[in-house]
Write an enzyme that holds these catalytic residues in place. Structure first.
Site, PDB file in Angstrom:
ATOM      1  N   LEU A  70      63.673  70.923  21.883  1.00  0.00           N
ATOM      2  CA  LEU A  70      63.836  72.082  22.759  1.00  0.00           C
ATOM      3  C   LEU A  70      64.253  71.611  24.152  1.00  0.00           C
ATOM      4  CD1 LEU A  70      60.721  74.204  21.704  1.00  0.00           C
ATOM      5  CD2 LEU A  70      63.030  74.214  20.743  1.00  0.00           C
ATOM      6  N   GLY A 111      54.899  67.680  19.953  1.00  0.00           N
ATOM      7  CA  GLY A 111      55.508  68.146  21.192  1.00  0.00           C
ATOM      8  C   GLY A 111      56.460  69.287  20.924  1.00  0.00           C
ATOM      9  N   ASP A 112      57.689  69.148  21.415  1.00  0.00           N
ATOM     10  CA  ASP A 112      58.703  70.185  21.204  1.00  0.00           C
ATOM     11  C   ASP A 112      59.799  69.701  20.255  1.00  0.00           C
ATOM     12  OD1 ASP A 112      59.712  68.318  23.010  1.00  0.00           O
ATOM     13  OD2 ASP A 112      60.893  69.798  24.105  1.00  0.00           O
ATOM     14  N   GLU A 113      59.412  68.840  19.316  1.00  0.00           N
ATOM     15  CA  GLU A 113      60.364  68.272  18.365  1.00  0.00           C
ATOM     16  C   GLU A 113      60.102  68.805  16.952  1.00  0.00           C
ATOM     17  OE1 GLU A 113      61.173  63.999  20.470  1.00  0.00           O
ATOM     18  OE2 GLU A 113      59.488  64.149  19.067  1.00  0.00           O
TER      19      GLU A 113
END
Length: 192
Positions: A70, A111-113
């Site tokens: 993201l 996380g944002d992965e």
């Protein structure tokens, strides 16, 4: 026993193990799923990639692995707080889950992965269409705050870009960083 040595009574012991079984199932589920989004985690994603690779070898087909990061997620966390960030991650997970076909796998690595496994496709263009759908869908307002976000996507193909999980993931990650370098909110296919 009675005086003729015949069994006259039975004694049974009954124990309800429902709670123990439910706790065991919950523990097993959490070992393979992300606690926030309920998506498969890295471990389960790894297993599915291995199975898809074996199937691709057996039937002489290809598969695609996408690595999604993201764009600007840290800024959202910093501005609105981690609760809002968590809501956005859940919304992204839900949106990605609705975009994929049955048999595909979307996972959250942390996380944002996120990652996406597409075990079967006809043409490379089919994968590019999926990437474009993801880019468009994530720009639509999500969460109670109507937040939007963009995403950078890296794509690798089996067997061209690797025959083992770690290499495929590394190559998709490398392509994702190339997408970020080229201005974010796009996708890149790993250079062979």
């Amino acid at each position: 026993m009675d005086e003729d040595s015949k069994i006259s009574h039975y004694v049974g012991i009954k124990e309800d193990i429902t709670e123990r079984r439910q706790e065991s199932e919950k523990t097993s589920y959490m070992a393979y799923h992300d606690g926030l989004t309920r998506l498969p985690n890295r471990e389960l994603f790894h297993d599915r990639v291995i199975l898809a690779a074996a199937s691709a070898d057996r039937f002489n087909t290809r598969m695609a692995l996408m690595y999604l990061d993201l764009d600007g997620f840290k800024d959202i966390n910093d501005e609105y707080g981690h609760d809002v960030g968590d809501d956005l991650l859940k919304a992204v997970a839900e949106k990605l889950s609705h975009l994929i076909r049955k048999g595909d796998t979307v996972a959250r690595l942390g996380g944002d992965e996120f990652t996406l496994l597409i075990p079967e496709f006809k043409e490379r263009n089919d994968i590019e269409i999926v990437a474009k759908k993801i880019l468009t869908a994530l720009q639509e307002p999500m969460t109670a705050r109507k937040l939007t976000i963009t995403v950078s996507i890296g794509i690798s193909f089996y067997p061209e870009h690797g025959k083992v999980f770690e290499v495929l993931l590394k190559n998709a990650d490398k392509a994702m960083y190339q997408a970020k370098k080229l201005g974010k909110n796009n996708y890149q296919i790993v250079e062979a």
